[in-house]
Design a protein around this motif. Structure first.
Motif, short mmCIF file in Angstrom:
data_model
loop_
_atom_site.label_atom_id
_atom_site.label_comp_id
_atom_site.label_asym_id
_atom_site.label_seq_id
_atom_site.Cartn_x
_atom_site.Cartn_y
_atom_site.Cartn_z
N ALA A 93 46.07 33.03 28.36
CA ALA A 93 46.13 31.75 29.10
C ALA A 93 47.42 31.67 29.92
N GLY A 94 47.30 31.24 31.16
CA GLY A 94 48.49 31.11 31.99
C GLY A 94 48.18 30.34 33.26
N VAL A 95 49.23 29.78 33.85
CA VAL A 95 49.08 29.05 35.12
C VAL A 95 50.11 29.55 36.12
N MET A 142 49.47 38.87 28.20
CA MET A 142 49.19 39.07 29.63
C MET A 142 50.43 38.62 30.39
N SER A 143 51.27 39.59 30.70
CA SER A 143 52.45 39.29 31.50
C SER A 143 52.05 39.45 32.96
N SER A 144 52.86 40.11 33.75
CA SER A 144 52.59 40.25 35.18
C SER A 144 53.65 41.18 35.77
N GLU A 186 50.78 44.26 32.49
CA GLU A 186 51.50 43.76 33.67
C GLU A 186 50.71 43.99 34.96
N PRO A 187 49.70 43.15 35.20
CA PRO A 187 48.91 43.32 36.43
C PRO A 187 49.69 42.85 37.66
N GLY A 188 49.33 43.45 38.80
CA GLY A 188 49.75 42.90 40.09
C GLY A 188 48.70 41.87 40.48
N PRO A 189 48.48 41.65 41.77
CA PRO A 189 47.48 40.63 42.16
C PRO A 189 46.07 40.97 41.65
N VAL A 190 45.39 39.95 41.14
CA VAL A 190 44.02 40.10 40.63
C VAL A 190 43.19 38.97 41.22
N HIS A 191 41.98 39.31 41.68
CA HIS A 191 41.13 38.28 42.28
C HIS A 191 40.47 37.43 41.20
N1 LIG Z 1 45.35 36.60 38.90
C1 LIG Z 1 46.48 37.27 39.07
O1 LIG Z 1 46.82 37.69 40.18
C2 LIG Z 1 47.33 37.58 37.87
C3 LIG Z 1 47.26 36.86 36.70
N2 LIG Z 1 48.10 37.18 35.65
C4 LIG Z 1 48.04 36.45 34.39
O2 LIG Z 1 46.76 36.61 33.82
C5 LIG Z 1 46.45 35.52 32.97
C6 LIG Z 1 45.05 35.02 33.27
O3 LIG Z 1 45.01 34.54 34.60
P1 LIG Z 1 43.72 34.66 35.54
O4 LIG Z 1 42.55 35.08 34.77
O5 LIG Z 1 44.11 35.42 36.72
O6 LIG Z 1 43.59 33.13 36.00
P2 LIG Z 1 42.49 32.00 35.73
O7 LIG Z 1 43.05 30.79 36.36
O8 LIG Z 1 41.14 32.47 36.12
O9 LIG Z 1 42.51 31.86 34.13
C7 LIG Z 1 43.54 31.23 33.44
C8 LIG Z 1 42.99 30.76 32.10
O10 LIG Z 1 44.06 30.15 31.37
C9 LIG Z 1 43.55 28.93 30.87
N3 LIG Z 1 44.59 27.96 30.53
C10 LIG Z 1 45.49 27.34 31.35
N4 LIG Z 1 46.24 26.48 30.63
C11 LIG Z 1 45.80 26.57 29.34
C12 LIG Z 1 46.17 25.93 28.13
N5 LIG Z 1 47.13 25.00 28.08
N6 LIG Z 1 45.51 26.27 26.99
C13 LIG Z 1 44.53 27.20 27.02
N7 LIG Z 1 44.11 27.80 28.13
C14 LIG Z 1 44.74 27.49 29.28
C15 LIG Z 1 42.62 28.41 31.95
O11 LIG Z 1 41.80 27.41 31.41
P3 LIG Z 1 41.27 26.11 32.24
O12 LIG Z 1 40.00 26.56 32.87
O13 LIG Z 1 41.05 25.08 31.19
O14 LIG Z 1 42.34 25.76 33.21
C16 LIG Z 1 41.90 29.71 32.26
O15 LIG Z 1 40.90 29.96 31.31
C17 LIG Z 1 47.56 34.49 33.20
O16 LIG Z 1 48.49 34.57 32.13
C18 LIG Z 1 48.22 34.94 34.50
O17 LIG Z 1 49.57 34.58 34.55
C19 LIG Z 1 48.98 38.22 35.71
C20 LIG Z 1 49.08 38.96 36.85
C21 LIG Z 1 48.28 38.68 38.02
#
Ligand SMILES: NC(=O)C1=CN([C@@H]2O[C@H](COP(=O)(O)OP(=O)(O)OC[C@H]3O[C@@H](n4cnc5c(N)ncnc54)[C@H](OP(=O)(O)O)[C@@H]3O)[C@@H](O)[C@H]2O)C=CC1
Ligand SMILES: CC1=C(/C=C/C(C)=C/C=C/C(C)=C/C=O)C(C)(C)CCC1
Length: 317
Positions: A93-95, A142-144, A186-191
Motif C-alpha cells: 500500500a502506498g500513495v 514495495m519501495s521505489s 524498487e520499481p521505476g515508473p509502473v502503469h
Molecule cells: N506506479 C508506480 O510508478 C510505482 C509505484 N510504487 C509503489 O508501489 C506501491 C503500489 O502502488 P501502485 O499499485 O502503483 O498504485 P495504486 O494506486 O494502483 O495502488 C495503491 C494501493 O494502495 C492502497 N492504499 C492507499 N492507502 C492505503 C491505506 N491507508 N491502507 C491500505 N491501503 C492503502 C490503495 O487503496 P485505495 O484503492 O483504497 O486507495 C491501492 O490499493 C506503492 O507503495 C507505490 O509507492 C513504486 C514504484 C513505482
C-alpha cells in the motif's frame, strides 16, 4: 484456510495496481503453494480483484479489510488470521504526491508519511514478533527507485520512501539473526492508478505559494519529461508481480531489487560520486537541457544499460 505446506502471504493495498497483480499471480500459482490474504482498506473496491482472481477466489485467495494508517485496523486484521501465522508479509500500500513543495500543505505531506512510512512500520511491528518467535518469515516492502534517488518535484514522496529504506536497512540486520528475511522491491515508473491519481491531483492543483517560474518548470518542463519517461520505461504491474514472486521464491533473497534495468545507471551515479555532484548535475542537465529531447535521452540510456547492468536487476521473465 491454508492447507499444510502452503505459505500464508498477506498483501496490503490490493484494490488496484501492483498489489492486485501480486495477489492474483500468487493465488494462481500452478502448484498452489500460496494461501493469499489480499487486504484493502475498502472492501467495496474488491470487484476488480475478485474478477481477476477467477476460480482462485475463495480457494487460494481470501479478502480482509485493512487500513495501514489505523492501529486498530492492523491489529484486527492480523488477529483474524489463523494463529496470527503469516509466512510472507508484502507491504505494498502506498500513495504518491507530486508538485512544488510551496503548494503542498504539511497535512498532505503527513498523509504520505502516515501511509508510506508509518503504514509499513505499523505492519512490521504487528507481524514481526511472531516471525521472530517462529525463526522464519519474509517481509517484502514495495519501495521505489525514488527510495534510492531523489527526483525533482517528488520531494515528499521520495522522502517517505527514503525513510522506509533507512528503516528496513537497519531492521534487516536484526531480523536475519532470527532467520527472518527482509527485501525491498524498487520499481521505476509502473502503469497503474498511481500515475492516473497523481495526474488527476495535478490537474486540480492551484499552486498557492509557488512563484510563477517554479510553476512553469513543473508544468512545462517536468510533467512532459515525466510523461516521456513513463512511456519509454514504464513497466506493467504484472512485471512487478513477477519480480516479487521471484524474490519470495529465492533461496537467498536479495535485500535490494531494482526491477527496471533502464534505471540502473541513474542509481549507479549516486554510488560513483560520493559528493552527490554527478547525480544532481546529471539530473539537472537531463531535465533542463535535454528535457525537450527526452526521447533521444531515453535511447542513450537504453544503450548504456548493457547486459552486465541488467544482471543487477530482477528480470520479470
Ligand atoms: N506506479 C508506480 O510508478 C510505482 C509505484 N510504487 C509503489 O508501489 C506501491 C503500489 O502502488 P501502485 O499499485 O502503483 O498504485 P495504486 O494506486 O494502483 O495502488 C495503491 C494501493 O494502495 C492502497 N492504499 C492507499 N492507502 C492505503 C491505506 N491507508 N491502507 C491500505 N491501503 C492503502 C490503495 O487503496 P485505495 O484503492 O483504497 O486507495 C491501492 O490499493 C506503492 O507503495 C507505490 O509507492 C513504486 C514504484 C513505482
Ligand atoms: C529519470 C529522470 C526523470 C524522471 C523520473 C521519473 C518520472 C521517475 C518516476 C518514478 C516513479 C513513478 C516511482 C514511483 O515510486 C526526470 C526528473 C524527468 C528527468 C531526469 C531523469
Amino acid at each position: 484456510m491454508a492447507s499444510s505446506g502452503q505459505k500464508v502471504v498477506l498483501i496490503t493495498g490490493c484494490s488496484s495496481g501492483i498489489g492486485l497483480r501480486i495477489a492474483v499471480l500468487l493465488a494462481k500459482d500452478e502448484k498452489k503453494r500460496y494461501h493469499v490474504i489480499a487486504t484493502m482498506r475498502d472492501l467495496k473496491k474488491k470487484d476488480k480483484l475478485v474478477e481477476a482472481a477467477g476460480d482462485a477466489y475463495g480457494k487460494t485467495l481470501m479478502l480482509l479489510p485493512l487500513d495501514v494508517c489505523s492501529d486498530e485496523s492492523v491489529k484486527q486484521c492480523i488477529n483474524s488470521v489463523k494463529d496470527r501465522h503469516i509466512d510472507i508479509l508484502i507491504n505494498n500500500a502506498g500513495v504518491g504526491l507530486l508538485g512544488p513543495v510551496e503548494s503542498i500543505s504539511i497535512e498532505e505531506m503527513k498523509r504520505v508519511f502516515e501511509t508510506n512510512f508509518f503504514g509499513v512500520v505499523r505492519m512490521i511491528k504487528e507481524v514481526m514478533p511472531d516471525m521472530k518467535k517462529r525463526r522464519a518469515g519474509h517481509v517484502v516492502v514495495m519501495s521505489s527507485v525514488m527510495g534510492l534517488q531523489g527526483v525533482v518535484f517528488n520531494d515528499v514522496y521520495t522522502a517517505s520512501k527514503f525513510a522506509m529504506e533507512g528503516f528496513c536497512e537497519s531492521m534487516a540486520v536484526q531480523l536475519l539473526k532470527f532467520n527472518v528475511h527482509l527485501s525491498m522491491i524498487e520499481p521505476g515508473p509502473v502503469h497503474t492508478e498511481f500515475e492516473t491519481k497523481m495526474m488527476e491531483d495535478v490537474a486540480k492543483m492551484e499552486y498557492p505559494g509557488a512563484d510563477a517560474d517554479t510553476v512553469r518548470y513543473f508544468k512545462d518542463v517536468y510533467l512532459p519529461s515525466s510523461k516521456d519517461i513513463f512511456e519509454a520505461m514504464g513497466q506493467t504491474p504484472e512485471d512487478i508481480a513477477k519480480c516479487t514472486k521471484k524474490v519470495i521464491e529465492s533461496r537467498n533473497p536479495r535485500f535490494r531489487n531494482l526491477t527496471n534495468s533502464l534505471y540502473t545507471p541513474i542509481v549507479a551515479m549516486k554510488y560513483a560520486d560520493e559528493t552527490g555532484g554527478l547525480s544532481v548535475n546529471t539530473f539537472y542537465n537531463l531535465l533542463f537541457n535535454f528535457g525537450p529531447l527526452m526521447h533521444i535521452t531515453m535511447s542513450i540510456l537504453k544503450c548504456l544499460t548493457c547486459s552486465c547492468l541488467r544482471r543487477r536487476t530482477i528480470s520479470p521473465n
